[in-house]
Scaffold this motif. Structure first.
Motif, PDB file in Angstrom:
ATOM      1  N   LEU A  62       0.841  -1.204   0.000  1.00 19.58           N
ATOM      2  CA  LEU A  62       0.000   0.000   0.000  1.00 19.58           C
ATOM      3  C   LEU A  62       0.873   1.250   0.000  1.00 19.58           C
ATOM      4  O   LEU A  62       0.579   2.225  -0.706  1.00 19.58           O
ATOM      5  CB  LEU A  62      -0.921  -0.008   1.214  1.00 19.58           C
ATOM      6  CG  LEU A  62      -1.965  -1.133   1.284  1.00 19.58           C
ATOM      7  CD1 LEU A  62      -2.638  -1.151   2.647  1.00 19.58           C
ATOM      8  CD2 LEU A  62      -3.014  -0.968   0.195  1.00 19.58           C
ATOM      9  N   VAL A  67      -1.204   4.265  -1.721  1.00 18.05           N
ATOM     10  CA  VAL A  67      -2.604   4.101  -1.358  1.00 18.05           C
ATOM     11  C   VAL A  67      -2.805   4.712   0.020  1.00 18.05           C
ATOM     12  O   VAL A  67      -2.330   4.176   1.027  1.00 18.05           O
ATOM     13  CB  VAL A  67      -3.015   2.620  -1.366  1.00 18.05           C
ATOM     14  CG1 VAL A  67      -4.434   2.451  -0.853  1.00 18.05           C
ATOM     15  CG2 VAL A  67      -2.884   2.055  -2.774  1.00 18.05           C
ATOM     16  N   ASP A  72      -8.547   4.919  -2.911  1.00 22.39           N
ATOM     17  CA  ASP A  72      -7.440   4.568  -3.797  1.00 22.39           C
ATOM     18  C   ASP A  72      -7.426   3.087  -4.162  1.00 22.39           C
ATOM     19  O   ASP A  72      -6.713   2.690  -5.089  1.00 22.39           O
ATOM     20  CB  ASP A  72      -6.104   4.911  -3.134  1.00 22.39           C
ATOM     21  CG  ASP A  72      -5.934   6.400  -2.894  1.00 22.39           C
ATOM     22  OD1 ASP A  72      -6.450   7.192  -3.708  1.00 22.39           O
ATOM     23  OD2 ASP A  72      -5.284   6.773  -1.904  1.00 22.39           O
ATOM     24  N   LEU A  73      -8.183   2.253  -3.451  1.00 21.10           N
ATOM     25  CA  LEU A  73      -8.112   0.809  -3.657  1.00 21.10           C
ATOM     26  C   LEU A  73      -8.528   0.350  -5.059  1.00 21.10           C
ATOM     27  O   LEU A  73      -8.013  -0.670  -5.541  1.00 21.10           O
ATOM     28  CB  LEU A  73      -8.963   0.090  -2.613  1.00 21.10           C
ATOM     29  CG  LEU A  73      -8.423   0.110  -1.182  1.00 21.10           C
ATOM     30  CD1 LEU A  73      -9.398  -0.575  -0.232  1.00 21.10           C
ATOM     31  CD2 LEU A  73      -7.059  -0.559  -1.101  1.00 21.10           C
ATOM     32  N   ARG A  75      -7.551   1.185  -7.755  1.00 23.18           N
ATOM     33  CA  ARG A  75      -6.371   1.103  -8.615  1.00 23.18           C
ATOM     34  C   ARG A  75      -5.719  -0.271  -8.565  1.00 23.18           C
ATOM     35  O   ARG A  75      -4.971  -0.644  -9.467  1.00 23.18           O
ATOM     36  CB  ARG A  75      -5.342   2.169  -8.200  1.00 23.18           C
ATOM     37  CG  ARG A  75      -5.779   3.588  -8.462  1.00 23.18           C
ATOM     38  CD  ARG A  75      -4.594   4.538  -8.405  1.00 23.18           C
ATOM     39  NE  ARG A  75      -4.274   4.986  -7.059  1.00 23.18           N
ATOM     40  CZ  ARG A  75      -3.145   4.707  -6.426  1.00 23.18           C
ATOM     41  NH1 ARG A  75      -2.244   3.936  -7.000  1.00 23.18           N
ATOM     42  NH2 ARG A  75      -2.913   5.169  -5.226  1.00 23.18           N
TER      43      ARG A  75
END
Length: 757
Positions: A62, A67, A72-73, A75
């Motif tokens: 991460l 992240v 943002d996850l 992605r």
């Protein structure tokens, strides 16, 4: 941010090596992929032996991919999307096209967010940032058997870092060109022979990237800080107690929507838009507004968790007790214009407050992980309530003023067992019974309300209570096809509870008729495999899920030109597709990761849906009494909102060995793509987002011994603008579109320094 301030942040890192004198040299890069341990089935297991489609992301992964929030996850996780609203309470996490974005406080999400074994009551609590994370697991498909009723589409399981047996710590400093400054710091170690501790704190300040041309305010900023403490106590043999307490605060000038499209002569509540967009060019590149009212939100969250585990010999008895308290408030310029609107100097302003509390208690009996039979048995209780006030006005035809309370009390008994037979075969069977009581109280505070009627707004107080009990199941059959290769087939029954559509326009009819529960039947076939001495990992899942009474929100234009958000039970929905995840380490220096998902998330039957605002083609008379009475459309065969058919990401990290230096270098690239989506369930063709792809890059150095790891990163290298949501502007003319632009929708760069000791 000026270049001087960025260089100052870099210079600061020159003093950090002195803090790292006790830092140990990192191990040499290993030849193969590391083993990943997850708790997707409420026990520690190797990811490759779990018959569930799981994306597991370590804290190091991460951090390396920048992240910082749940938003943002997408992605990194296939078939995961986030629909971003103007406030976190309007956000929605979606898996395989399934998610719930609801203005109502009485409706649960389809994707549960669990932090350290405790599910958050309101999904909006998850959008306050991530810090000191050990692992995030994205579980796709129904997870209700083990994780409860609000995980009909999946779950996001967040695990924070634990205490340490030796004194250790670290700090991360981050500075970016869009004026973000953040520091995360951690200290962990022993307090005697039987007690370990961990303390984590963070502070961040990021300037806004949406400019208000009226007074210079910058919206979409973030100022946040938090502290989390943890004690791990072993008072006796076989007994472990884990105490966790956290508090965080996040405030912002608000998430401003900008104009994407402005037709000639467009108005909002009758006021011309043109004066408010002077010198503003509508479009995906529009990062400016002109408003004269407030825009603000603030979130304050406190969580207390107590875990106890006792070894009974034949099994571990685990108790998890939690209490969470979340307060949120926002103020918003409702018309997004300057000047007089509806005769009101300064226009229309909306204010709202939330206060959510929840107590939970869970007991588990977890058998040792040895063949042929393992099991998890449990009991669960929760009592949660959310109060909300809403005030829009101060006067005029759009005035709304009310307060509400939604409550949920749940009891559940669950179990899951795994039996291994004929050496390479395993069967997993899970069962859960859940009983829930939901309630709603709504007080209309607007004087001289309309006369009472079945479909009129409540004159004073409307109340509703509903009970429901349900059994959910899961069955998975898996076989070890070869060393490191496992295939499985599974069936799961998903469930999301009924709820009250508590929002402006709440009526006695809504109070007497809660939105029906959402149920699903999910089928999955998958392969988990590792080859070439753990240098290649390939996981594949094909899924087919049918949903009944799918809960979804849409907006319709009322006579007063406001858009009323209404929750619908869509008749039947089907989502099916394929997900592929690939990790490879062809050499110790090169790591490749990628995933791709193909998802068909379709409405199978919804013949009486509302028409979208301004719809003519396909909007027909439903009752035969003429178009002025009841009109609607047939959405059967249409795609769900924000459900891209194709989504993929691919990335790589290459370590550059520098034999004569005190450090090694690295380069990392990540590319993410998604196909076209429509953000409107009612299929307004104007609210579509075209396909787009984003490239992120970073490079830096990592020390071989004592020292500081430095990373320079560039987000959105090619400055590709895209919206996180598109909608008809509230109170606006047909064709007047507003958009939500996330921070990642434009390019910025940054510098990050990390040190451990």
């Amino acid at each position: 941010m000026t270049l001087y301030r960025l260089l100052s942040a870099a210079a600061l890192t020159a003093f950090l090596p002195a803090m790292a004198q006790a830092q140990t040299a990192p191990a040499a890069p290993q030849a193969g992929l590391e083993e990943i341990v997850v708790t997707a089935q409420k026990r520690e297991q190797n990811l490759q032996s779990v018959p569930v489609a799981v994306t597991a992301l370590s804290g190091d992964a991460l951090a390396s991919k920048n992240v910082a929030t749940v938003s943002d996850l997408p992605r990194l996780a296939p078939s995961l999307t986030v629909t971003q609203g103007n406030v976190p309470t309007n956000n929605s996490i979606n898996l395989r096209g399934i998610g719930t974005s609801a203005f109502s406080t009485g409706i649960e999400p389809s994707v549960a967010v669990i932090v350290d074994d405790v599910a958050l009551l309101q999904q909006a609590q998850a959008f306050s940032g991530l810090s000191d994370i050990a692992r995030i697991e994205v579980l796709r498909g129904p997870q209700g058997t083990l994780f409860g009723k609000n995980s009909s589409a999946g779950a996001i399981n967040i695990v924070t870092r634990g205490a340490s047996k030796v004194l250790s710590g670290g700090a991360t400093l981050r500075a970016t060109t869009d004026e973000e400054y953040r520091v995360d710091a951690t200290l962990a170690g022993p307090l005697g022979d039987n007690i370990g501790f961990r303390i984590n704190g963070f502070y961040g300040d990021r300037k806004g990237y949406i400019n208000n041309l009226t007074d210079g305010r910058r919206f979409n900023n973030d100022a946040s800080y938090g502290l989390r403490g943890r004690l791990e106590i072993r008072p006796a043999a076989g007994l472990k107690i884990d105490l966790i307490a956290g508090h965080s605060v996040s405030s912002s000038n608000g998430t401003a929507r900008t104009f994407l499209q402005v037709p000639t002569g467009a108005t909002v509540f009758g006021a011309a838009v043109a004066p408010s967009i002077a010198d503003i060019a509508p479009g995906y590149g529009n990062y400016a507004v002109r408003i004269d009212g407030p825009l603000y939100n603030k979130s304050v969250q406190s969580t207390f968790i107590g875990k106890a585990s006792y070894d009974l010999g034949f099994a571990d008895l685990v108790s998890i007790t939690s209490y969470q308290d979340w307060k949120f408030r926002f103020a918003e310029d409702f018309d997004y214009l300057t000047g007089t609107v509806l005769g009101l100097s300064g226009g229309i302003v909306a204010n709202s407050t939330y206060h959510a509390t929840q107590f939970t208690q869970e007991l588990r009996l977890v058998s040792p992980a040895r063949k042929p039979l393992t099991y998890v048995l449990g009991l669960f209780y929760s009592d949660g309530a959310t109060t909300r006030t809403f005030d829009r006005g101060p006067s005029g035809p759009v005035v709304a003023r009310w307060s509400s309370r939604s409550g949920t009390i749940s009891y559940a008994a669950f179990g899951q067992a795994t039996y291994s037979f004929l050496d390479r075969n395993h069967i997993d069977v899970g069962l859960r019974y859940n009983h829930e009581k939901v309630s709603a109280d709504f007080i209309n505070l607007v004087p001289n309300a309309s006369p009472p009627a079945a479909n009129a707004t409540c004159l004073a107080t409307c109340s509703g209570v509903a009970n429901d009990g349900v059994v959910t199941t899961k069955v998975a059959l898996r076989r070890d096809l070869a060393d490191g290769v496992m295939g499985y087939v599974s069936y799961a029954r998903g469930y999301k509870g009924q709820g009250f559509d508590i929002s402006s326009g709440f009526t006695p009819r809504r109070a007497a008729n809660p939105v029906k529960p959402e149920t699903s039947n999910a089928y999955e076939i998958g392969l988990k495999s590792r080859f070439l001495d753990n240098r290649l990992q390939l996981n594949v899942a094909a899924f087919w899920s049918d949903f009944n009474n799918f809960q979804a929100q849409s907006g319709i234009l009322l006579p007063d030109n406001t858009i009323q958000l209404t929750l619908n039970n869509v008749g039947r929905v089907r989502t099916r597709g394929v997900e592929i995840e690939l990790s490879a380490k062809p050499t110790p220096a090169l790591r490749l990761d990628g995933s791709v998902s193909y998802t068909e998330a379709m409405i199978r039957s919804f013949p009486g849906a509302q028409c979208y605002t301004g719809q003519t083609v396909g909007c027909v008379d439903l009752d035969g009494a003429g178009p002025s009475t009841t009109t609607g459309q047939d959405l059967s065969g249409k795609r769900l909102a924000n459900a891209p058919r194709l989504k993929f990401n691919i990335g790589g990290t290459y370590t550059i060995a520098l034999p004569k230096a005190a450090f090694d270098g690295f380069v990392q690239l990540d590319y993410n793509y998604q196909s076209r989506v429509n953000f409107d369930l009612l299929q307004n063709p104007l609210t579509q987002l075209a396909p787009y792809g984003v490239l992120n890059a970073s490079f830096g150095i990592t020390p071989k011994g004592r020292g500081v790891a430095l990373t320079v990163f560039v987000n959105n290298v090619f400055d590709k603008h895209y919206a996180s949501n598109i909608a008809m502007a509230t109170g606006g003319s047909i064709g007047l579109l507003s958009q939500t632009l996330g921070r990642d929708s434009r390019r910025y760069a940054g510098l990050k320094a990390h040190v451990e000791f």
